[in-house]
Design an enzyme around this catalytic site. Structure first.
Site, PDB file in Angstrom:
ATOM      1  N   PRO A   1      13.788   4.773  -0.402  1.00 29.69           N
ATOM      2  CA  PRO A   1      14.857   3.976   0.215  1.00 29.69           C
ATOM      3  C   PRO A   1      15.075   2.635  -0.475  1.00 29.69           C
ATOM      4  O   PRO A   1      16.200   2.148  -0.559  1.00 29.69           O
ATOM      5  CB  PRO A   1      14.379   3.790   1.668  1.00 29.69           C
ATOM      6  CG  PRO A   1      12.917   4.121   1.650  1.00 29.69           C
ATOM      7  CD  PRO A   1      12.731   5.119   0.565  1.00 29.69           C
ATOM      8  N   GLY A   2      14.006   2.039  -0.998  1.00 32.55           N
ATOM      9  CA  GLY A   2      14.148   0.758  -1.690  1.00 32.55           C
ATOM     10  C   GLY A   2      15.019   0.877  -2.923  1.00 32.55           C
ATOM     11  O   GLY A   2      15.919   0.061  -3.156  1.00 32.55           O
TER      12      GLY A   2
ATOM     13  N   ASN B   1      18.896  -0.695  -3.613  1.00 35.87           N
ATOM     14  CA  ASN B   1      18.991  -1.722  -4.647  1.00 35.87           C
ATOM     15  C   ASN B   1      19.658  -1.230  -5.936  1.00 35.87           C
ATOM     16  O   ASN B   1      19.367  -1.734  -7.015  1.00 35.87           O
ATOM     17  CB  ASN B   1      17.589  -2.254  -4.976  1.00 35.87           C
ATOM     18  CG  ASN B   1      16.991  -3.031  -3.830  1.00 35.87           C
ATOM     19  OD1 ASN B   1      17.654  -3.855  -3.216  1.00 35.87           O
ATOM     20  ND2 ASN B   1      15.725  -2.767  -3.528  1.00 35.87           N
TER      21      ASN B   1
ATOM     22  N   SER C   1       0.819  -1.218   0.000  1.00 37.52           N
ATOM     23  CA  SER C   1       0.000   0.000   0.000  1.00 37.52           C
ATOM     24  C   SER C   1       0.850   1.265   0.000  1.00 37.52           C
ATOM     25  O   SER C   1       0.389   2.332   0.401  1.00 37.52           O
ATOM     26  CB  SER C   1      -0.938   0.002   1.213  1.00 37.52           C
ATOM     27  OG  SER C   1      -0.198  -0.081   2.426  1.00 37.52           O
TER      28      SER C   1
ATOM     29  N   ASN D   1       9.712   7.248 -13.858  1.00 35.01           N
ATOM     30  CA  ASN D   1      10.359   5.969 -13.566  1.00 35.01           C
ATOM     31  C   ASN D   1       9.448   5.045 -12.768  1.00 35.01           C
ATOM     32  O   ASN D   1       9.468   3.822 -12.948  1.00 35.01           O
ATOM     33  CB  ASN D   1      11.673   6.191 -12.816  1.00 35.01           C
ATOM     34  CG  ASN D   1      11.529   7.109 -11.620  1.00 35.01           C
ATOM     35  OD1 ASN D   1      10.979   8.216 -11.735  1.00 35.01           O
ATOM     36  ND2 ASN D   1      12.018   6.684 -10.468  1.00 35.01           N
TER      37      ASN D   1
ATOM     38  N   ALA E   1      13.113   8.633  -5.978  1.00 37.50           N
ATOM     39  CA  ALA E   1      13.802   7.407  -5.562  1.00 37.50           C
ATOM     40  C   ALA E   1      13.702   7.245  -4.054  1.00 37.50           C
ATOM     41  O   ALA E   1      14.316   7.999  -3.299  1.00 37.50           O
ATOM     42  CB  ALA E   1      15.265   7.456  -5.998  1.00 37.50           C
TER      43      ALA E   1
ATOM     44  N   CYS F   1      12.478  -0.092 -13.657  1.00 38.33           N
ATOM     45  CA  CYS F   1      11.939   1.028 -14.436  1.00 38.33           C
ATOM     46  C   CYS F   1      12.822   1.302 -15.653  1.00 38.33           C
ATOM     47  O   CYS F   1      12.331   1.544 -16.763  1.00 38.33           O
ATOM     48  CB  CYS F   1      11.813   2.272 -13.563  1.00 38.33           C
ATOM     49  SG  CYS F   1      13.366   2.837 -12.803  1.00 38.33           S
TER      50      CYS F   1
END
Length: 305
Positions: free
Chosen positions: A162-163, A167, A13, A278, A160, A128
């Site tokens: 934290p994920g 990564n 979510s 993105n 962008a 993306c």
């Protein structure tokens, strides 16, 4: 909507899951969104779902498993979570469309190879940068073999989370691999740049392809323009900045003619800001894949009847 649609759910979510919710509610007649499930009971996404009349739960995957009629699940959580989700969804006979880097199923780019994986229990949307650039590398390779392809994706730092930041290495490896296995390049390389400029910039991509042999520039140009038109069917903000550029370059494989394409992606603004192209291209691609999968399931249902 009854038997004329396929019931679907979204896991996650956050920003991606919430934007995807708006896209699913806004478009395909083949899908009926019946649940948005997360793990944070106070998330904005769950509150928005309830306000829109969509069932919302903070019980995550357990909430999905309680609905036996859900056939397609979009996973917008994390790679670690999807590893667990993929097993549970497969065991209960549901199709998973994975928006995480987990890659428990084949890579899919809608205009390139989606039709090859209509019966796959799990498909992965790569990154993306992959969704934006692999179609263009494929557009070149279907005309002439590509020895090397390199892409640079520049995105607004604000888009962008934290994920994405954690990564970066996975982004570069996964996208480069996609340039090879789907785009058709013998060797691929991917670079991502987070641009902190204010106001935030649109997603911009540079695609550099080095064909193996001599080629007809007009055929390559026509192939690229046809591919852009295909992607624009589900990502309206996907557009070339300039016509493809053809020039001679000194390369590790000798002096060769290269193809350079400049591309930008503007988001639709359903929930995410328009500069976050993105993120928008991921949710738009997910909707496209879900729509095609749902139509395939409906056609099989009709044959069975």
């Amino acid at each position: 909507m009854g038997d004329e649609t396929i019931k679907v759910a979204i896991l996650g979510s956050g920003n991606i899951g919430t934007d995807l919710m708006y896209k699913l509610l806004d478009c395909p007649a083949s899908m009926e969104l019946v649940l948005l499930a997360g793990i944070d009971p106070n998330s904005e996404g769950l509150a928005r779902a309830r306000a829109l009349g969509v069932a919302a739960s903070a019980q995550g995957i357990d909430a999905v498993l309680e609905h036996p009629d859900i056939q397609i699940v979009f996973d917008a959580t994390s790679a670690k979570a999807h590893v667990r989700h993929a097993k549970l969804l497969r065991e209960t006979g549901r199709t998973a469309i994975d928006l995480t880097p987990a890659a428990r199923g084949p890579y899919v780019v809608p205009p390139v190879n989606l039709r090859q994986h209509l019966d796959a229990p799990n498909v992965n949307l790569i990154t993306c940068g992959g969704q934006a650039t692999i179609p263009l590398v494929y557009a070149v390779s279907r005309v002439t073999p590509v020895r090397y392809a390199e892409i640079v994706s520049t995105v607004a730092s604000r888009s962008a989370g934290p994920g994405t930041r954690q990564n970066i290495d996975e982004f570069t490896f996964t996208t480069a691999h996609g340039l090879e296995v789907i785009g058709g390049a013998q060797q691929g390389k991917a670079i991502i740049i987070l641009n902190p400029a204010e106001p935030p910039i649109l997603m911009r991509n540079t695609v550099y392809a080095l064909p193996e042999d001599d080629f007809d520039p007009a055929q390559v140009r026509d192939s690229i323009e046809a591919m852009v038109a295909e992607v624009q069917q589900y990502v309206p903000g996907y557009r070339l900045k300039n016509p493809p550029v053809f020039d001679m370059r000194d390369t590790p494989w000798g002096r060769k003619s290269a193809v350079t394409v400049l591309l930008e992606v503007e988001g639709a603004g359903h929930f995410l800001p328009t500069y976050a192209g993105n993120l928008d291209i991921m949710t738009a691609s997910a909707r496209r894949v879900g729509d095609v999968f749902a139509r395939h399931l409906l056609s099989r249902r009709e044959v069975a009847v």
